[in-house]
Design a protein around this motif. Structure first.
Motif, PDB file in Angstrom:
ATOM      1  N   ARG A 207      10.217 -15.335  80.126  1.00 37.66           N
ATOM      2  CA  ARG A 207      10.157 -14.770  81.322  1.00 37.66           C
ATOM      3  C   ARG A 207      10.097 -13.336  81.269  1.00 37.66           C
ATOM      4  N   ARG A 208       9.505 -12.657  82.011  1.00 44.48           N
ATOM      5  CA  ARG A 208       9.137 -11.009  81.891  1.00 44.48           C
ATOM      6  C   ARG A 208      10.685 -10.522  82.209  1.00 44.48           C
ATOM      7  N   ARG A 210      13.066  -6.881  82.677  1.00 41.80           N
ATOM      8  CA  ARG A 210      12.637  -5.526  83.289  1.00 41.80           C
ATOM      9  C   ARG A 210      12.729  -4.713  82.308  1.00 41.80           C
ATOM     10  N   ARG A 211      13.510  -4.732  80.993  1.00 37.59           N
ATOM     11  CA  ARG A 211      13.240  -3.747  80.183  1.00 37.59           C
ATOM     12  C   ARG A 211      11.881  -3.732  79.305  1.00 37.59           C
ATOM     13  N   PHE A 212      11.681  -2.622  78.629  1.00 44.37           N
ATOM     14  CA  PHE A 212      10.283  -2.384  77.983  1.00 44.37           C
ATOM     15  C   PHE A 212      10.885  -2.434  76.393  1.00 44.37           C
ATOM     16  N   THR A 213       9.729  -2.651  75.606  1.00 42.40           N
ATOM     17  CA  THR A 213       9.686  -2.638  74.294  1.00 42.40           C
ATOM     18  C   THR A 213       8.484  -1.856  73.628  1.00 42.40           C
ATOM     19  N   PRO A 214       8.661  -1.284  72.873  1.00 41.93           N
ATOM     20  CA  PRO A 214       7.489  -0.427  72.338  1.00 41.93           C
ATOM     21  C   PRO A 214       6.191  -1.518  71.775  1.00 41.93           C
ATOM     22  N   ALA A 215       5.215  -1.421  72.102  1.00 38.09           N
ATOM     23  CA  ALA A 215       4.132  -2.384  71.790  1.00 38.09           C
ATOM     24  C   ALA A 215       2.781  -1.853  71.124  1.00 38.09           C
ATOM     25  N   GLN A 216       1.969  -2.552  70.661  1.00 37.13           N
ATOM     26  CA  GLN A 216       0.556  -1.962  70.236  1.00 37.13           C
ATOM     27  C   GLN A 216      -0.287  -1.699  71.460  1.00 37.13           C
ATOM     28  N   GLY A 218      -0.702  -2.257  75.844  1.00 39.00           N
ATOM     29  CA  GLY A 218       0.230  -2.367  77.217  1.00 39.00           C
ATOM     30  C   GLY A 218       0.022  -1.125  77.741  1.00 39.00           C
ATOM     31  N   ARG A 219       0.862  -0.674  78.834  1.00 38.89           N
ATOM     32  CA  ARG A 219       0.943   0.562  79.428  1.00 38.89           C
ATOM     33  C   ARG A 219       1.324   1.566  78.410  1.00 38.89           C
ATOM     34  N   ILE A 220       0.990   2.799  78.955  1.00 38.06           N
ATOM     35  CA  ILE A 220       1.398   3.829  78.238  1.00 38.06           C
ATOM     36  C   ILE A 220       2.821   4.153  78.383  1.00 38.06           C
ATOM     37  N   ASP A 221       3.492   4.597  77.533  1.00 38.04           N
ATOM     38  CA  ASP A 221       4.895   4.819  77.467  1.00 38.04           C
ATOM     39  C   ASP A 221       4.898   6.274  77.608  1.00 38.04           C
ATOM     40  N   PRO A 222       5.058   6.806  78.577  1.00 36.93           N
ATOM     41  CA  PRO A 222       5.101   8.397  79.066  1.00 36.93           C
ATOM     42  C   PRO A 222       6.339   9.144  77.982  1.00 36.93           C
ATOM     43  N   GLY A 234       3.173  20.088  70.930  1.00 34.25           N
ATOM     44  CA  GLY A 234       2.324  20.111  71.963  1.00 34.25           C
ATOM     45  C   GLY A 234       0.833  19.634  71.671  1.00 34.25           C
ATOM     46  N   GLU A 235       0.667  19.224  70.363  1.00 30.49           N
ATOM     47  CA  GLU A 235      -0.663  18.703  70.034  1.00 30.49           C
ATOM     48  C   GLU A 235      -0.477  17.310  70.493  1.00 30.49           C
ATOM     49  N   PRO A 236      -1.654  16.898  71.201  1.00 32.25           N
ATOM     50  CA  PRO A 236      -1.805  15.498  71.645  1.00 32.25           C
ATOM     51  C   PRO A 236      -1.682  14.515  70.425  1.00 32.25           C
ATOM     52  N   ALA A 237      -0.476  13.658  70.587  1.00 27.61           N
ATOM     53  CA  ALA A 237      -0.491  12.918  69.367  1.00 27.61           C
ATOM     54  C   ALA A 237      -1.044  11.415  69.845  1.00 27.61           C
ATOM     55  N   ARG A 238      -0.948  10.354  69.246  1.00 31.13           N
ATOM     56  CA  ARG A 238      -1.595   9.279  69.719  1.00 31.13           C
ATOM     57  C   ARG A 238      -0.681   8.645  70.910  1.00 31.13           C
ATOM     58  N   LEU A 239      -0.992   7.817  71.657  1.00 28.98           N
ATOM     59  CA  LEU A 239      -0.569   7.489  72.938  1.00 28.98           C
ATOM     60  C   LEU A 239       0.234   6.227  72.411  1.00 28.98           C
ATOM     61  N   ARG A 240       1.597   6.328  73.033  1.00 28.68           N
ATOM     62  CA  ARG A 240       2.551   5.421  72.633  1.00 28.68           C
ATOM     63  C   ARG A 240       2.464   4.334  73.571  1.00 28.68           C
ATOM     64  N   ARG A 241       2.635   3.208  73.407  1.00 24.29           N
ATOM     65  CA  ARG A 241       2.487   2.027  74.525  1.00 24.29           C
ATOM     66  C   ARG A 241       3.799   1.346  74.578  1.00 24.29           C
ATOM     67  N   ARG A 242       3.882   0.735  75.648  1.00 21.03           N
ATOM     68  CA  ARG A 242       4.969  -0.352  75.835  1.00 21.03           C
ATOM     69  C   ARG A 242       4.779  -1.484  76.629  1.00 21.03           C
ATOM     70  N   THR A 243       5.681  -2.528  76.526  1.00 20.59           N
ATOM     71  CA  THR A 243       5.312  -3.622  77.392  1.00 20.59           C
ATOM     72  C   THR A 243       6.784  -4.193  77.746  1.00 20.59           C
TER      73      THR A 243
END
Lengths: 427, 280
Positions: A207-208, A210-216, A218-222, A234-243
């Motif tokens: 079951r899902r 409420r917590r998030f975990t870093p992932a390859q 999924g939604r962007i982890d702001p 300030g250099e745009p890095a790669r987008l981190r994602r989480r799920t």
């Protein structure tokens, strides 16, 4: 509670204050002008009469009175715990202790926590403040255990135990065994089935959380992305994602060990063992019959034989009658939180000795608590089975999955169901 | 006072509101659908002249949706602007990035920051239990901590109304924090009064007939017994049809406004539950 600051409402913001004063005045005058005919109060309490007969300070007397009242409620089955009692005192401090209706409502808001509590509360209130100090003590339920012999109606050939010599297992033979009713097996065959049950892949539905975990993906982890970007000036890095993290969904299994279930109880408990072994933290097992017994700890033993020995020592009511409704009620009252969001599995033939309507209402509660309700009935596997018993009839509306539980194949299907994988097999 | 705004509360509900305001505790309302749980929060907001902040619960609701989130695009913009201006002091930059103005307040945070306000946590039974635990935390101290920013604390707690339809049991710990009130369908007299109040063009006769009919339907074994909202709808429908007096034919014609399930309508018509509505 005592440490909490007083939330002084009437204060700043002039407009707001005016509004608040208006409501406070309005509410109390409204309450005062309202005849109690609107909401039927129980017998009016005689709080003043009691108070004069005592010369302890008012606070102490009030406190003693309320504590006693809470005790009465607890005896009647309302969860009026200490914190709630404290809340009632706190509420009363803001109302008029000498007004019966104020006492009534202060207690009702703070001591009750569900619609079932309210009739009990009314009764206790009338009894306690109405002068009869004799309190309604919870009646111990009279238990009559009937040991009854049940013809399963489907016993045909091969019902005798111990008539089998050990036959070497072949693939086809295993295949036949997988679909055989365990009640009609020889001891040797059943042993074989139990060995296979121990190897059952009892994975668990996730079951899902409420917590998030870093992932390859999924939604962007702001948060992590911005931190990363920041670290690079300030250099745009790669987008981190989480799920969302997932967790195994809890399974609560209630195994009926009454007389009519005797041919299946052993196999069911071994199935329970497989579940507990696979997800020790997310499985709870209880036996039901005439007594509710938690057997999760006993089933934690690695070795099935040891676990079974422990379980049989722990269960006091093997092969007795069934009071499913009562026991479900007890389960919900004492261990209800286990069922919250869980998959509740009841393994029983629904031969209810008690009142089927009680079973119905408890099943309704269970279905509200649980994520899914699964009913395993060994007889469902037999040809032409109809859920006609009173217990089954009462429970049916609240069941999400109604499955068989008579053979290894049926248990494999059940395991797949609990793992969230619907197998293609018919059940 | 609630009355002035078209909400007729009985003594119990009035006392509950009074206590909730005085004790600074959430009011936990349960009851059949349509008894006026949500409506009460709205009325409280009107009466208090405070904004109503509504948090509608659903499964999977999480902190970012209920509490706060960072305004990610604006943070990046700020970073770009700082870069263009030649700022390289990382520490200072970080401080600026996690500034309050980049925080998007979701309902809970907004309620903590606004006073006075009425926070409606609607249908809490739909959220999952993890969310309840989290809600309990917020409602116990009326404060939340944002790692990058520090603790936000409500100087005065908002008025909190939590509703539940009992599709699921709500955690005892949460209920214990609140004043619990089970809302009943209104009594006959109160329902008549509500109808007259909300629909002034409704006459005494019609209001009484409607109230009596709905009271009877609530006794019948229906899938969805009519709530106050349905009663109001029905009365409005009847008024639109030009009714001053209820009769079985009119009742049957407008039944859809009162009963929203086909089975229920059939049950009522089959058993003639509305056949003798006329004698008021």
């Amino acid at each position: 509670m005592s440490g909490r600051p007083e939330h002084g409402y009437p204060d700043p913001a002039a407009a707001a204050r005016a509004a608040l004063d208006r409501i406070l005045a309005g509410v109390s005058s409204h309450a005062a002008s309202h005849p109690p005919a609107d909401t039927p109060p129980p017998t009016p309490p005689d709080e003043r009469g009691r108070a004069e007969a005592d010369d302890r300070p008012v606070d102490e007397r009030l406190y003693a009175t309320i504590t006693g009242f809470a005790r009465t409620l607890r005896a009647a089955g309302v969860a009026a715990d200490r914190e709630r009692t404290q809340n009632m005192v706190e509420a009363l401090a803001r109302l008029d202790v000498t007004r019966p209706m104020d006492v009534y409502w202060a207690g009702r808001f703070t001591l009750c926590s569900g619609p079932d509590d309210i009739p009990r509360y009314d009764r206790c209130f009338a009894a306690y403040f109405g002068g009869e100090r004799a309190l309604p003590v919870r009646q111990p339920a009279v238990v009559t255990v009937t040991r009854h012999v049940v013809s399963l109606g489907d016993d045909g050939e091969g019902g005798q135990e111990g008539d089998g010599d050990v036959v070497p297992m072949t693939a086809s033979r295993v295949e036949i065994l997988r679909h055989r009713d365990v009640a009609r097996m020889t001891a040797a065959e059943r042993d074989e089935i139990h060995r296979m049950l121990a190897l059952l892949e009892a994975a668990r539905q996730r079951r899902r959380s409420r917590r998030f975990t870093p992932a390859q993906r999924g939604r962007i982890d702001p948060r992590r992305t911005v931190r990363d970007t920041l670290r690079r000036g300030g250099e745009p890095a790669r987008l981190r994602r989480r799920t969302h993290r997932t967790r195994p969904r809890r399974v609560v299994l209630l195994v009926d060990v009454s007389g009519s279930m005797a041919p299946y109880a052993d196999t069911l408990l071994r199935f329970a063992h497989a579940l507990v072994r696979r997800e020790p933290r997310a499985t709870e097992v209880f036996s039901v019959g005439t007594r509710l017994t938690r057997i999760t700890e006993e089933l934690r033993h690695r070795d099935p034989a040891t676990a079974m020995r422990e379980v049989s020592a722990a269960i006091p009511d093997w092969s007795g009658g069934t009071r499913l409704g009562e026991e479900l009620k007890e389960f919900l009252a004492r261990h209800g939180s286990y069922a919250r969001g869980a998959i509740a599995v009841i393994a029983s033939d629904g031969w209810e000795r008690g009142d089927p309507s009680l079973l119905g209402s408890q099943m309704a509660r269970l279905s509200r608590l649980a994520h899914r309700v699964v009913w395993v009935n060994p007889h469902k596997g037999s040809e032409g089975y109809q859920p006609l018993t009173g217990g089954m009839q009462a429970a049916l509306p609240y069941i999400d999955d109604f499955v068989a539980g008579h053979s290894l194949a049926a248990f494999e299907d059940l395991a797949a169901l609990l793992a969230g994988k619907q197998s293609g097999k018919t059940r | 006072m609630l009355e002035k705004h078209g909400y007729l509360a009985d003594e119990g509900l009035a006392t509950a509101c009074f206590l909730a305001l005085r004790m600074g505790r959430p009011l936990f309302l349960e009851g059949e659908a349509g008894v006026g749980k949500t409506e009460l929060a709205k009325t409280l907001a009107t009466v208090l002249d405070a904004p109503l902040i509504r948090l509608q619960c659903y499964e999977g609701l999480d902190a970012a949706q209920a509490l706060y989130d960072w305004d990610f695009p604006r943070q990046l913009l700020h970073l770009k602007a700082a870069e263009a201006a030649g700022v390289h002091d990382a520490e200072r930059l970080e401080g600026e990035l996690y500034d309050r103005r980049y925080l998007i307040a979701r309902p809970l945070l907004r309620a903590l920051e606004t006073w006075p306000s009425v926070l409606l946590v609607d249908e809490v039974d739909r959220a999952d239990d993890e969310f309840e635990a989290f809600l309990l935390e917020v409602l116990s101290d009326f404060q939340i901590s944002i790692p990058e920013l520090g603790t936000v604390r409500a100087e005065r707690p908002p008025v909190v109304v939590i509703t539940s339809n009992r599709t699921r049991e709500v955690h005892d710990a949460l209920k214990r924090r609140c004043l619990y009130h089970w809302l009943e369908h209104p009594s006959f007299e109160r329902e008549v009064a509500i109808l007259r109040k909300r629909l002034p063009e409704c006459g005494e006769t019609l209001a009484a007939q409607v109230a009596r009919a709905t009271a009877r339907l609530r006794e019948a074994d229906l899938v969805k017994p009519p709530g106050i909202a349905e009663t109001l709808d029905w009365t409005e429908a009847l008024l639109t049809l030009g009714a001053r007096d209820l009769d079985p034919a009119l009742a049957a014609a407008s039944l859809g406004a009162l009963l929203k399930y086909r089975e229920d309508q059939e049950t009522v018509l089959r058993n003639g539950l509305l056949d003798d509505v006329r004698p008021a």
